[in-house]
Design an enzyme around this catalytic site. Structure first.
Site, PDB file in Angstrom:
ATOM      1  N   GLU A 290       1.054  -1.203   0.081  1.00  0.00           N
ATOM      2  CA  GLU A 290       0.066  -0.049  -0.124  1.00  0.00           C
ATOM      3  C   GLU A 290       0.927   1.158  -0.028  1.00  0.00           C
ATOM      4  OE1 GLU A 290      -1.350  -1.136   3.719  1.00  0.00           O
ATOM      5  OE2 GLU A 290      -3.030  -2.623   2.962  1.00  0.00           O
ATOM      6  N   TYR A 302       8.089   2.078  -7.494  1.00  0.00           N
ATOM      7  CA  TYR A 302       7.340   0.785  -7.584  1.00  0.00           C
ATOM      8  C   TYR A 302       7.028   0.463  -8.794  1.00  0.00           C
ATOM      9  CZ  TYR A 302       6.889   1.280  -2.437  1.00  0.00           C
ATOM     10  OH  TYR A 302       7.209   1.525  -1.243  1.00  0.00           O
TER      11      TYR A 302
END
Length: 336
Positions: A290, A302
């Site tokens: 998250e 990411y």
């Protein structure tokens, strides 16, 4: 000559960013919390006194010199470290920015005798390296007394090399100086990785990285007791500078924390740490995490690794309230 002039002109129009001259940051160095702030005129008397203490009564610089340096805020940066409880000055570092040759010259690194040998000088130098890289300066230099072998060892560990010897450089006793420098962007430190860690180590790194750890010390302690917990520490020259942690259940690994201390952020160490850690898991493992919707830097990291957004949790984060992106990737990661 024309290139140097263009560099100078660009610097006159785009000096040190305001964010580097007006900030207050909480840092943690080897488990001790400090405040990191830009030096002000009212700090000069303490800076002079700290020099006397650190250099055994000598006074390398007068108050007038410090005032002049602070006045040149367009191309000078002085940063002070203080104890949060007492407000006492612990250390400071100064740097001169030379736009014509894209060099940052360290003018002073001074640590109070009581705090020497505890990593504060290393932190401040790494902080200035990060600043230099952020504004695209590619060289860092400094002078050191020939007799100050402990400082020379520190500078060498950080990647500095002796360029030349300056005869009779120091006026107080005529001692020679070593001119040391390094090209930023080349390998400066030896990075190592390990899986063993402690509650205290994780909490100290997280507290520094997040300006107050999102997890309590007890939460880390409880997590380390779990047989499903997986951690990896990254060290620079033997000093822990970050960690990644997660929970591994079956064919899924949920990343719970990624933390890099402030002095070395912005150098792609988070990506390096994640790649090193995830090599240890089987191909086909699904990696989940998250991230705050507004954390653009982390999201870009990411995405470089191959993660994609598969859902949104509204108002997931508190203080401040913010949505969370849920991201995942299936190993292996995207190539570098």
């Amino acid at each position: 000559m024309w290139k140097r002039f263009k560099n100078w002109l660009h610097w006159q129009m785009h000096p040190l960013p305001q964010s580097l001259r007006e900030f207050k940051q909480t840092i943690s160095v080897k488990g001790f919390d400090f405040e990191l702030v830009p030096a002000q005129y009212q700090d000069v008397d303490e800076m002079v006194e700290l020099e006397r203490e650190a250099y055994h009564g000598e006074e390398p610089w007068s108050a007038d010199i410090f005032h002049n340096e602070l006045h040149r805020s367009r191309e000078r940066l002085y940063v002070v470290v203080r104890e949060p409880e007492t407000g006492a000055m612990v250390a400071y570092i100064g740097a001169a920015f030379r736009p014509g040759i894209h060099e940052v010259h360290i003018t002073n690194v001074t640590v109070a005798p009581h705090w020497q040998g505890r990593g504060i000088g290393t932190f401040l130098l790494m902080y200035m390296m990060t600043v230099a890289k952020q504004i695209r300066f590619n060289r860092m230099s400094l002078e050191v007394r020939v007799s100050n072998t402990s400082a020379q060892r520190l500078y060498e560990r950080l990647g500095f090399q002796v360029v030349r010897r300056k005869a009779h450089y120091y006026e107080d006793n005529g001692e020679d100086a070593l001119d040391m420098a390094q090209i930023l962007g080349e390998k400066q430190m030896d990075f190592t990785f390990r899986n063993e860690t402690t509650t205290e180590e994780l909490y100290a790194i997280a507290k520094a990285a997040y300006k107050g750890s999102p997890w309590s010390k007890q939460t880390f302690a409880n997590d380390l007791k779990s047989k499903f917990a997986r951690y990896m520490i990254i060290e620079a020259d033997g000093e822990p500078i970050g960690f990644v942690g997660g929970t591994h259940l079956g064919e899924e690994l949920e990343i719970t924390n990624v933390a890099i201390v402030p002095g070395v952020q912005g150098q792609h160490l988070g990506e390096r740490l994640l790649r090193q850690w995830l090599v240890g898991f089987d191909a086909g493992t699904r990696i989940l995490l998250e991230v705050r919707q507004g954390n653009k830097r982390a999201i870009k990291l990411y995405e470089r690794l191959g993660f994609i957004i598969y859902n949104i949790r509204e108002d997931y984060y508190r203080d401040p309230k913010e949505d969370a992106y849920l991201m995942d990737v299936t190993l292996p990661l995207a190539a570098e």
